[in-house]
Design a protein around this motif. Sequence first.
Motif, PDB file in Angstrom:
ATOM      1  N   GLU A  36       0.833  -1.071   0.006  1.00 11.76           N
ATOM      2  CA  GLU A  36      -0.118   0.032   0.006  1.00 11.76           C
ATOM      3  C   GLU A  36       0.812   1.291   0.024  1.00 11.76           C
ATOM      4  OE1 GLU A  36      -2.731  -0.104   3.151  1.00 11.76           O
ATOM      5  OE2 GLU A  36      -3.290  -2.053   2.807  1.00 11.76           O
ATOM      6  N   PRO A  37       0.595   2.075  -0.491  1.00 13.67           N
ATOM      7  CA  PRO A  37       1.107   3.528  -0.658  1.00 13.67           C
ATOM      8  C   PRO A  37       1.195   4.106   0.660  1.00 13.67           C
ATOM      9  CG  PRO A  37      -0.686   3.847  -1.726  1.00 13.67           C
ATOM     10  CD  PRO A  37      -0.775   2.411  -1.612  1.00 13.67           C
ATOM     11  N   ALA A  38       2.220   4.684   0.905  1.00 12.88           N
ATOM     12  CA  ALA A  38       2.557   5.480   2.306  1.00 12.88           C
ATOM     13  C   ALA A  38       1.497   6.624   2.356  1.00 12.88           C
ATOM     14  CB  ALA A  38       4.053   5.887   2.390  1.00 12.88           C
ATOM     15  N   PRO A  39       0.925   6.923   3.663  1.00 15.72           N
ATOM     16  CA  PRO A  39       0.080   8.055   3.702  1.00 15.72           C
ATOM     17  C   PRO A  39       0.629   9.122   3.604  1.00 15.72           C
ATOM     18  CG  PRO A  39       0.384   7.015   5.889  1.00 15.72           C
ATOM     19  CD  PRO A  39       0.768   6.147   4.702  1.00 15.72           C
ATOM     20  N   GLN A  40      -0.231  10.177   2.914  1.00 11.98           N
ATOM     21  CA  GLN A  40       0.470  11.532   2.462  1.00 11.98           C
ATOM     22  C   GLN A  40       0.513  12.307   3.697  1.00 11.98           C
ATOM     23  OE1 GLN A  40       1.965  12.532  -0.346  1.00 11.98           O
ATOM     24  NE2 GLN A  40       1.580  10.402  -1.322  1.00 11.98           N
ATOM     25  N   PRO A  41       1.476  13.178   4.201  1.00 16.67           N
ATOM     26  CA  PRO A  41       1.382  14.000   5.331  1.00 16.67           C
ATOM     27  C   PRO A  41       0.292  15.133   5.234  1.00 16.67           C
ATOM     28  CG  PRO A  41       3.526  14.583   4.002  1.00 16.67           C
ATOM     29  CD  PRO A  41       2.739  13.189   3.469  1.00 16.67           C
ATOM     30  N   ARG A  42      -0.309  15.260   6.343  1.00 14.79           N
ATOM     31  CA  ARG A  42      -1.540  16.292   6.225  1.00 14.79           C
ATOM     32  C   ARG A  42      -0.858  17.626   6.066  1.00 14.79           C
ATOM     33  NH1 ARG A  42      -6.190  15.645  10.619  1.00 14.79           N
ATOM     34  NH2 ARG A  42      -7.270  14.918   9.106  1.00 14.79           N
ATOM     35  N   SER A  43      -1.399  18.398   5.453  1.00 20.10           N
ATOM     36  CA  SER A  43      -1.035  19.961   5.195  1.00 20.10           C
ATOM     37  C   SER A  43      -1.468  20.624   6.587  1.00 20.10           C
ATOM     38  CB  SER A  43      -1.957  20.621   4.184  1.00 20.10           C
ATOM     39  OG  SER A  43      -1.605  21.859   4.150  1.00 20.10           O
ATOM     40  N   ALA A  44      -0.676  21.503   6.906  1.00 20.74           N
ATOM     41  CA  ALA A  44      -0.952  22.371   8.094  1.00 20.74           C
ATOM     42  C   ALA A  44      -2.021  23.308   8.049  1.00 20.74           C
ATOM     43  CB  ALA A  44       0.468  23.167   8.350  1.00 20.74           C
ATOM     44  N   TRP A  45      -2.378  23.403   6.712  1.00 18.26           N
ATOM     45  CA  TRP A  45      -3.756  24.369   6.537  1.00 18.26           C
ATOM     46  C   TRP A  45      -4.802  23.295   6.740  1.00 18.26           C
ATOM     47  CZ3 TRP A  45      -3.500  29.434   5.782  1.00 18.26           C
ATOM     48  CH2 TRP A  45      -2.301  29.889   5.363  1.00 18.26           C
ATOM     49  N   GLY A  46      -4.810  22.239   6.853  1.00 18.76           N
ATOM     50  CA  GLY A  46      -5.921  21.443   7.108  1.00 18.76           C
ATOM     51  C   GLY A  46      -5.993  20.694   8.491  1.00 18.76           C
ATOM     52  N   ASP A  47      -5.046  21.069   9.143  1.00 21.04           N
ATOM     53  CA  ASP A  47      -4.882  20.478  10.608  1.00 21.04           C
ATOM     54  C   ASP A  47      -5.961  21.058  11.598  1.00 21.04           C
ATOM     55  OD1 ASP A  47      -4.132  19.124  12.753  1.00 21.04           O
ATOM     56  OD2 ASP A  47      -2.260  20.231  12.953  1.00 21.04           O
ATOM     57  N   PRO A  48      -6.757  20.321  11.931  1.00 18.75           N
ATOM     58  CA  PRO A  48      -7.859  20.903  13.102  1.00 18.75           C
ATOM     59  C   PRO A  48      -7.210  21.462  14.229  1.00 18.75           C
ATOM     60  CG  PRO A  48      -8.115  18.585  12.676  1.00 18.75           C
ATOM     61  CD  PRO A  48      -6.963  18.910  11.873  1.00 18.75           C
ATOM     62  N   ALA A  49      -5.873  21.178  14.551  1.00 22.52           N
ATOM     63  CA  ALA A  49      -5.394  21.667  15.765  1.00 22.52           C
ATOM     64  C   ALA A  49      -5.236  23.202  15.738  1.00 22.52           C
ATOM     65  CB  ALA A  49      -4.299  20.853  16.199  1.00 22.52           C
ATOM     66  N   ARG A  50      -4.826  23.561  14.494  1.00 19.42           N
ATOM     67  CA  ARG A  50      -4.833  24.944  14.043  1.00 19.42           C
ATOM     68  C   ARG A  50      -6.086  25.781  14.651  1.00 19.42           C
ATOM     69  NH1 ARG A  50      -1.194  27.057   9.924  1.00 19.42           N
ATOM     70  NH2 ARG A  50      -2.849  28.712   9.894  1.00 19.42           N
ATOM     71  N   LEU A  51      -7.116  25.287  14.748  1.00 20.10           N
ATOM     72  CA  LEU A  51      -8.719  25.894  15.266  1.00 20.10           C
ATOM     73  C   LEU A  51      -8.464  26.339  16.846  1.00 20.10           C
ATOM     74  CD1 LEU A  51     -11.079  24.148  13.197  1.00 20.10           C
ATOM     75  CD2 LEU A  51     -10.004  26.053  12.588  1.00 20.10           C
ATOM     76  N   HIS A  52      -7.596  25.303  17.493  1.00 14.65           N
ATOM     77  CA  HIS A  52      -7.755  25.840  18.807  1.00 14.65           C
ATOM     78  C   HIS A  52      -6.469  26.753  19.255  1.00 14.65           C
ATOM     79  CE1 HIS A  52     -10.436  22.482  19.490  1.00 14.65           C
ATOM     80  NE2 HIS A  52      -9.589  21.496  18.594  1.00 14.65           N
ATOM     81  N   ARG A  53      -6.900  27.935  19.818  1.00 16.07           N
ATOM     82  CA  ARG A  53      -5.702  28.771  20.115  1.00 16.07           C
ATOM     83  C   ARG A  53      -5.080  28.667  21.691  1.00 16.07           C
ATOM     84  NH1 ARG A  53      -7.418  34.768  20.441  1.00 16.07           N
ATOM     85  NH2 ARG A  53      -5.761  35.427  21.492  1.00 16.07           N
ATOM     86  N   PRO A  54      -3.964  28.880  21.809  1.00 22.66           N
ATOM     87  CA  PRO A  54      -3.536  28.642  23.163  1.00 22.66           C
ATOM     88  C   PRO A  54      -4.245  29.777  24.323  1.00 22.66           C
ATOM     89  CG  PRO A  54      -1.840  29.769  21.782  1.00 22.66           C
ATOM     90  CD  PRO A  54      -2.904  29.160  21.032  1.00 22.66           C
ATOM     91  N   PRO A  55      -4.164  29.380  25.386  1.00 25.30           N
ATOM     92  CA  PRO A  55      -4.587  30.574  26.318  1.00 25.30           C
ATOM     93  C   PRO A  55      -3.750  31.493  26.183  1.00 25.30           C
ATOM     94  CG  PRO A  55      -3.692  28.688  27.599  1.00 25.30           C
ATOM     95  CD  PRO A  55      -3.714  28.255  26.108  1.00 25.30           C
ATOM     96  N   LEU A  56      -4.251  32.919  26.552  1.00 24.82           N
ATOM     97  CA  LEU A  56      -3.556  34.051  26.871  1.00 24.82           C
ATOM     98  C   LEU A  56      -3.207  34.060  28.159  1.00 24.82           C
ATOM     99  CD1 LEU A  56      -6.356  36.253  25.099  1.00 24.82           C
ATOM    100  CD2 LEU A  56      -4.333  35.328  24.042  1.00 24.82           C
ATOM    101  N   ARG A  57      -1.693  34.623  28.057  1.00 18.70           N
ATOM    102  CA  ARG A  57      -1.134  34.946  29.546  1.00 18.70           C
ATOM    103  C   ARG A  57      -0.708  36.312  29.735  1.00 18.70           C
ATOM    104  NH1 ARG A  57      -1.166  29.788  29.724  1.00 18.70           N
ATOM    105  NH2 ARG A  57       0.247  28.118  29.615  1.00 18.70           N
ATOM    106  N   PRO A  58      -1.495  36.861  30.415  1.00 10.33           N
ATOM    107  CA  PRO A  58      -1.282  38.530  30.626  1.00 10.33           C
ATOM    108  C   PRO A  58       0.118  38.449  31.400  1.00 10.33           C
ATOM    109  CG  PRO A  58      -2.970  37.570  31.890  1.00 10.33           C
ATOM    110  CD  PRO A  58      -2.751  36.288  31.475  1.00 10.33           C
ATOM    111  N   GLY A  59       0.763  39.553  31.185  1.00  8.01           N
ATOM    112  CA  GLY A  59       1.719  40.040  31.934  1.00  8.01           C
ATOM    113  C   GLY A  59       2.887  40.763  31.119  1.00  8.01           C
ATOM    114  N   PRO A  60       3.805  41.089  31.768  1.00 11.06           N
ATOM    115  CA  PRO A  60       4.958  41.957  30.996  1.00 11.06           C
ATOM    116  C   PRO A  60       5.523  41.092  29.964  1.00 11.06           C
ATOM    117  CG  PRO A  60       5.784  41.568  33.239  1.00 11.06           C
ATOM    118  CD  PRO A  60       4.337  40.895  33.049  1.00 11.06           C
ATOM    119  N   GLY A  61       5.576  41.820  28.631  1.00 13.62           N
ATOM    120  CA  GLY A  61       6.046  41.115  27.296  1.00 13.62           C
ATOM    121  C   GLY A  61       4.923  40.107  26.880  1.00 13.62           C
ATOM    122  N   ALA A  62       3.920  40.212  27.128  1.00 11.66           N
ATOM    123  CA  ALA A  62       2.891  39.302  26.650  1.00 11.66           C
ATOM    124  C   ALA A  62       2.413  39.457  25.308  1.00 11.66           C
ATOM    125  CB  ALA A  62       1.463  39.158  27.562  1.00 11.66           C
ATOM    126  N   TRP A  63       2.450  40.865  24.847  1.00 12.99           N
ATOM    127  CA  TRP A  63       2.027  41.229  23.516  1.00 12.99           C
ATOM    128  C   TRP A  63       3.054  40.709  22.445  1.00 12.99           C
ATOM    129  CZ3 TRP A  63       5.279  44.252  20.723  1.00 12.99           C
ATOM    130  CH2 TRP A  63       6.142  44.985  21.462  1.00 12.99           C
TER     131      TRP A  63
END
Length: 70
Positions: A36-63
Amino acid sequence: MTERPLLRVVRGTPDDAELAALTAVVAGLASAPSAEPAPQPRSAWGDPARLHRPPLRPGPGAWRASGLPR
């Protein structure tokens, strides 16, 4: 209608053991499942993990840290 032979000796005179070994190898390769052919790597554009954003951390230098890659 006649069937074509599986193997045909073009040169030489193989003995019965050599013909049996060759027939076993060819028959084994013919009945082996195809690779069987090897599975093609998933594009970063179609990765569902990109829809989840990390939590915001307030504080100095956060921006500044918010724009850096993780």
